[in-house]
Design a protein around this motif. Structure first.
Motif, PDB file in Angstrom:
ATOM      1  N   PHE A 186     -36.096  53.831  14.880  1.00 51.34           N
ATOM      2  CA  PHE A 186     -36.711  54.833  14.017  1.00 51.34           C
ATOM      3  C   PHE A 186     -35.650  55.478  13.126  1.00 51.34           C
ATOM      4  CE2 PHE A 186     -39.109  59.124  14.034  1.00 51.34           C
ATOM      5  CZ  PHE A 186     -39.969  58.730  13.030  1.00 51.34           C
ATOM      6  N   TYR A 187     -34.410  55.434  13.594  1.00 53.02           N
ATOM      7  CA  TYR A 187     -33.293  56.033  12.859  1.00 53.02           C
ATOM      8  C   TYR A 187     -32.423  54.980  12.169  1.00 53.02           C
ATOM      9  CZ  TYR A 187     -34.555  59.917  15.970  1.00 53.02           C
ATOM     10  OH  TYR A 187     -35.234  60.893  16.671  1.00 53.02           O
ATOM     11  N   ALA A 188     -33.004  53.847  11.837  1.00 52.09           N
ATOM     12  CA  ALA A 188     -32.258  52.722  11.256  1.00 52.09           C
ATOM     13  C   ALA A 188     -31.332  53.108  10.094  1.00 52.09           C
ATOM     14  CB  ALA A 188     -33.223  51.623  10.823  1.00 52.09           C
ATOM     15  N   PRO A 189     -31.753  53.976   9.151  1.00 50.31           N
ATOM     16  CA  PRO A 189     -30.846  54.311   8.047  1.00 50.31           C
ATOM     17  C   PRO A 189     -29.522  54.928   8.507  1.00 50.31           C
ATOM     18  CG  PRO A 189     -33.082  54.927   7.475  1.00 50.31           C
ATOM     19  CD  PRO A 189     -33.095  54.556   8.938  1.00 50.31           C
ATOM     20  N   LEU A 190     -29.535  55.658   9.616  1.00 49.56           N
ATOM     21  CA  LEU A 190     -28.300  56.232  10.147  1.00 49.56           C
ATOM     22  C   LEU A 190     -27.341  55.123  10.559  1.00 49.56           C
ATOM     23  CD1 LEU A 190     -26.419  58.411  11.352  1.00 49.56           C
ATOM     24  CD2 LEU A 190     -27.861  58.379  13.405  1.00 49.56           C
ATOM     25  N   LYS A 208     -22.525  49.786   7.497  1.00 52.08           N
ATOM     26  CA  LYS A 208     -22.066  49.337   6.183  1.00 52.08           C
ATOM     27  C   LYS A 208     -20.872  50.151   5.665  1.00 52.08           C
ATOM     28  CE  LYS A 208     -24.714  47.522   3.129  1.00 52.08           C
ATOM     29  NZ  LYS A 208     -24.315  46.101   3.364  1.00 52.08           N
ATOM     30  N   GLY A 209     -20.404  51.063   6.501  1.00 52.68           N
ATOM     31  CA  GLY A 209     -19.187  51.799   6.155  1.00 52.68           C
ATOM     32  C   GLY A 209     -19.362  52.901   5.129  1.00 52.68           C
ATOM     33  N   TYR A 210     -20.588  53.381   4.938  1.00 53.39           N
ATOM     34  CA  TYR A 210     -20.824  54.420   3.927  1.00 53.39           C
ATOM     35  C   TYR A 210     -20.166  55.742   4.300  1.00 53.39           C
ATOM     36  CZ  TYR A 210     -24.337  51.240   1.942  1.00 53.39           C
ATOM     37  OH  TYR A 210     -24.969  50.168   1.382  1.00 53.39           O
ATOM     38  N   PHE A 211     -20.167  56.073   5.592  1.00 55.51           N
ATOM     39  CA  PHE A 211     -19.514  57.317   6.007  1.00 55.51           C
ATOM     40  C   PHE A 211     -17.999  57.213   5.808  1.00 55.51           C
ATOM     41  CE2 PHE A 211     -23.455  57.817   8.640  1.00 55.51           C
ATOM     42  CZ  PHE A 211     -23.871  59.015   8.088  1.00 55.51           C
ATOM     43  N   LYS A 212     -17.442  56.079   6.151  1.00 55.91           N
ATOM     44  CA  LYS A 212     -15.998  55.882   5.971  1.00 55.91           C
ATOM     45  C   LYS A 212     -15.613  55.956   4.498  1.00 55.91           C
ATOM     46  CE  LYS A 212     -14.728  53.432  10.173  1.00 55.91           C
ATOM     47  NZ  LYS A 212     -14.158  52.210  10.779  1.00 55.91           N
ATOM     48  N   GLU A 213     -16.483  55.421   3.635  1.00 56.41           N
ATOM     49  CA  GLU A 213     -16.228  55.502   2.191  1.00 56.41           C
ATOM     50  C   GLU A 213     -16.120  56.961   1.736  1.00 56.41           C
ATOM     51  OE1 GLU A 213     -19.280  53.377   0.099  1.00 56.41           O
ATOM     52  OE2 GLU A 213     -18.697  51.436   0.947  1.00 56.41           O
ATOM     53  N   GLU A 214     -16.809  57.846   2.454  1.00 55.21           N
ATOM     54  CA  GLU A 214     -16.787  59.268   2.119  1.00 55.21           C
ATOM     55  C   GLU A 214     -15.700  60.017   2.884  1.00 55.21           C
ATOM     56  OE1 GLU A 214     -18.528  60.712  -0.259  1.00 55.21           O
ATOM     57  OE2 GLU A 214     -19.479  58.790  -0.748  1.00 55.21           O
ATOM     58  N   GLY A 215     -14.899  59.275   3.647  1.00 51.39           N
ATOM     59  CA  GLY A 215     -13.801  59.900   4.382  1.00 51.39           C
ATOM     60  C   GLY A 215     -14.208  60.506   5.710  1.00 51.39           C
ATOM     61  N   LEU A 216     -15.345  60.066   6.247  1.00 48.26           N
ATOM     62  CA  LEU A 216     -15.853  60.623   7.497  1.00 48.26           C
ATOM     63  C   LEU A 216     -15.886  59.586   8.615  1.00 48.26           C
ATOM     64  CD1 LEU A 216     -18.938  62.629   6.131  1.00 48.26           C
ATOM     65  CD2 LEU A 216     -16.602  63.469   6.464  1.00 48.26           C
ATOM     66  N   GLU A 217     -15.611  60.047   9.816  1.00 48.41           N
ATOM     67  CA  GLU A 217     -15.737  59.204  11.007  1.00 48.41           C
ATOM     68  C   GLU A 217     -16.739  59.875  11.933  1.00 48.41           C
ATOM     69  OE1 GLU A 217     -13.194  57.704  14.889  1.00 48.41           O
ATOM     70  OE2 GLU A 217     -12.159  58.738  13.256  1.00 48.41           O
ATOM     71  N   LEU A 218     -17.836  59.165  12.248  1.00 54.43           N
ATOM     72  CA  LEU A 218     -18.869  59.765  13.089  1.00 54.43           C
ATOM     73  C   LEU A 218     -18.594  59.526  14.560  1.00 54.43           C
ATOM     74  CD1 LEU A 218     -20.434  60.303  10.504  1.00 54.43           C
ATOM     75  CD2 LEU A 218     -22.491  59.433  11.634  1.00 54.43           C
ATOM     76  N   ASP A 219     -18.644  60.601  15.324  1.00 56.24           N
ATOM     77  CA  ASP A 219     -18.629  60.521  16.779  1.00 56.24           C
ATOM     78  C   ASP A 219     -20.085  60.719  17.183  1.00 56.24           C
ATOM     79  OD1 ASP A 219     -18.414  60.803  19.492  1.00 56.24           O
ATOM     80  OD2 ASP A 219     -17.259  62.657  19.453  1.00 56.24           O
ATOM     81  N   LEU A 220     -20.815  59.604  17.347  1.00 60.78           N
ATOM     82  CA  LEU A 220     -22.257  59.657  17.595  1.00 60.78           C
ATOM     83  C   LEU A 220     -22.548  59.605  19.083  1.00 60.78           C
ATOM     84  CD1 LEU A 220     -25.121  59.629  16.295  1.00 60.78           C
ATOM     85  CD2 LEU A 220     -25.003  57.129  16.389  1.00 60.78           C
ATOM     86  N   GLN A 221     -23.337  60.577  19.543  1.00 60.39           N
ATOM     87  CA  GLN A 221     -23.735  60.599  20.946  1.00 60.39           C
ATOM     88  C   GLN A 221     -25.233  60.849  21.049  1.00 60.39           C
ATOM     89  OE1 GLN A 221     -22.257  64.556  22.734  1.00 60.39           O
ATOM     90  NE2 GLN A 221     -20.899  64.279  20.974  1.00 60.39           N
ATOM     91  N   GLU A 278     -21.886  67.548   2.213  1.00 58.82           N
ATOM     92  CA  GLU A 278     -22.214  66.806   1.001  1.00 58.82           C
ATOM     93  C   GLU A 278     -21.838  65.328   1.129  1.00 58.82           C
ATOM     94  OE1 GLU A 278     -20.653  68.705  -2.506  1.00 58.82           O
ATOM     95  OE2 GLU A 278     -21.509  70.645  -1.947  1.00 58.82           O
ATOM     96  N   LYS A 279     -20.665  65.068   1.678  1.00 58.48           N
ATOM     97  CA  LYS A 279     -20.226  63.679   1.868  1.00 58.48           C
ATOM     98  C   LYS A 279     -21.135  62.957   2.859  1.00 58.48           C
ATOM     99  CE  LYS A 279     -15.315  64.631   0.967  1.00 58.48           C
ATOM    100  NZ  LYS A 279     -13.978  64.768   1.604  1.00 58.48           N
ATOM    101  N   PHE A 280     -21.493  63.666   3.925  1.00 57.12           N
ATOM    102  CA  PHE A 280     -22.383  63.116   4.948  1.00 57.12           C
ATOM    103  C   PHE A 280     -23.719  62.719   4.322  1.00 57.12           C
ATOM    104  CE2 PHE A 280     -25.617  63.318   8.190  1.00 57.12           C
ATOM    105  CZ  PHE A 280     -25.016  62.833   9.344  1.00 57.12           C
ATOM    106  N   LEU A 290     -25.598  59.074   3.719  1.00 56.65           N
ATOM    107  CA  LEU A 290     -26.950  58.858   4.231  1.00 56.65           C
ATOM    108  C   LEU A 290     -27.876  58.363   3.122  1.00 56.65           C
ATOM    109  CD1 LEU A 290     -29.121  59.169   6.461  1.00 56.65           C
ATOM    110  CD2 LEU A 290     -29.446  61.512   5.646  1.00 56.65           C
ATOM    111  N   TYR A 291     -27.779  58.980   1.955  1.00 57.18           N
ATOM    112  CA  TYR A 291     -28.638  58.594   0.828  1.00 57.18           C
ATOM    113  C   TYR A 291     -28.407  57.136   0.418  1.00 57.18           C
ATOM    114  CZ  TYR A 291     -30.697  58.555  -3.862  1.00 57.18           C
ATOM    115  OH  TYR A 291     -31.428  58.241  -4.982  1.00 57.18           O
ATOM    116  N   LYS A 292     -27.155  56.708   0.406  1.00 57.88           N
ATOM    117  CA  LYS A 292     -26.843  55.306   0.101  1.00 57.88           C
ATOM    118  C   LYS A 292     -27.578  54.386   1.068  1.00 57.88           C
ATOM    119  CE  LYS A 292     -22.058  55.878  -1.560  1.00 57.88           C
ATOM    120  NZ  LYS A 292     -20.648  55.588  -1.188  1.00 57.88           N
TER     121      LYS A 292
END
Length: 319
Positions: free
Chosen positions: A29-33, A39-52, A224-226, A230-232
């Protein structure tokens, strides 16, 4: 020597900022996340997600309020509950991920045909009281002339993470389940999908990314980067096939068969569950409160701009 300093400067510039994100459940249900991560979109924005995975709305909000996570992915109704309790640092919705209910009605028996009236007199294993799945589910039942409290033997006492196991163990004639669990049950003969709550409930801000107001003020650039990343991903999901999406998110669902993944993603795409942009608009917010009110769970009505910040999403879309 110059090349060394240039290299060192580049490394410093490329250091990623960690963002701790808690998801209320782990679902296609959360496929876009997962696309945004894969696809590295968060990394492109300089972010590293710690997802739990912080299973359940209460646990997710507790983690957010206690600073165990920075951003929560959970039902928007939780922000209203926190606000109504007089929170000095309210939780603000800033990016919408899904725009319909994500659950399906699963029958224990394989039915030749299904009518909502078939539910009357049966044991229904529902979701946690006060949560968005339960409220949207009851909204749909009432829409079809069913009083959940009077026409069903309604069970709502089971922990969110244990509902599927309870049904598999023999509890209930019908159950309200998320994917991919619903389709896996169908494949294994444990249950059969007979209806979609998402197709019936209409557009609502079912799950959104949110953070404490203080965090958003202090970390406006991160938000904003996050949201831009996400929008991409939302745009990519909207313009690609279930097969292509499944290929990207496969590493996040190693125990889910590929054919199930494709079927689930196709279902969600067909009923427009994935929001195509992160803006949580006023109409959806009002629809959410209508559903909460009908379920008897709305503490008080809250204006859209009190708990929703659309400026972050609007900036992300323009960039």
């Amino acid at each position: 020597m110059l090349s060394f300093f240039t290299f060192a400067a580049c490394n410093k510039k490329e250091a990623l900022q960690k963002v701790r994100v808690g998801e209320v459940t782990h679902s296609l249900f959360y496929a876009p996340l997962y696309v945004a991560i894969g696809k590295g979109y968060f990394k492109e924005e300089g972010l590293e997600l710690d997802l739990q995975t912080t299973a359940g709305g209460d646990k997710t909000m507790t983690a957010l309020l206690s600073n165990g996570i920075d951003i929560a992915l959970v039902g928007s109704e939780t922000t209203i509950y926190v606000y109504s309790q007089g929170a000095k640092d309210p939780v603000i919705n800033f990016a919408q991920l899904t725009q319909t209910d994500g659950t399906f009605l699963v029958s224990r028996k394989k039915l030749e045909s299904f009518n909502w009236s078939d539910l009357k007199g049966t044991t229904f294993l529902g979701q946690r009281k006060g949560g968005m799945p339960q409220m949207a589910g009851e909204f749909v039942l009432k829409k079809h002339g069913i009083n959940p409290q009077k026409d069903l033997n309604l069970i709502q006492s089971i922990e969110f993470a244990n509902i599927a196991n309870a049904f598999a163990s023999g509890t209930g004639d019908y159950v309200q389940l998320f994917e991919p669990t619903a389709s896996i049950f169908e494949k294994e003969g444990k249950g059969y999908i007979v209806a979609s709550f998402g197709a019936e409930s209409g557009k609502i801000p079912y799950t959104s990314f949110m953070a404490k107001e203080s965090y958003l003020k202090k970390n406006a650039a991160v938000a904003e980067k996050f949201t831009k990343a996400l929008y991409k991903a939302q745009q990519w999901v909207d313009t690609h096939s279930p097969e292509e999406i499944a290929k990207v998110v496969e590493p996040f669902f190693k125990d889910t068969p590929k054919d199930i993944m494709i079927k689930v993603i196709e279902r969600y795409k067909n009923q427009n569950s994935y929001a195509t942009n992160p803006i949580l608009d006023e109409e959806e917010w009002n629809n959410l409160q209508k559903i909460m009110k009908e379920a008897g769970e709305l503490p008080k009505e809250v204006e859209h701009d009190t708990l929703v910040n659309t400026s972050i999403a609007e900036k992300a879309i323009k960039q």
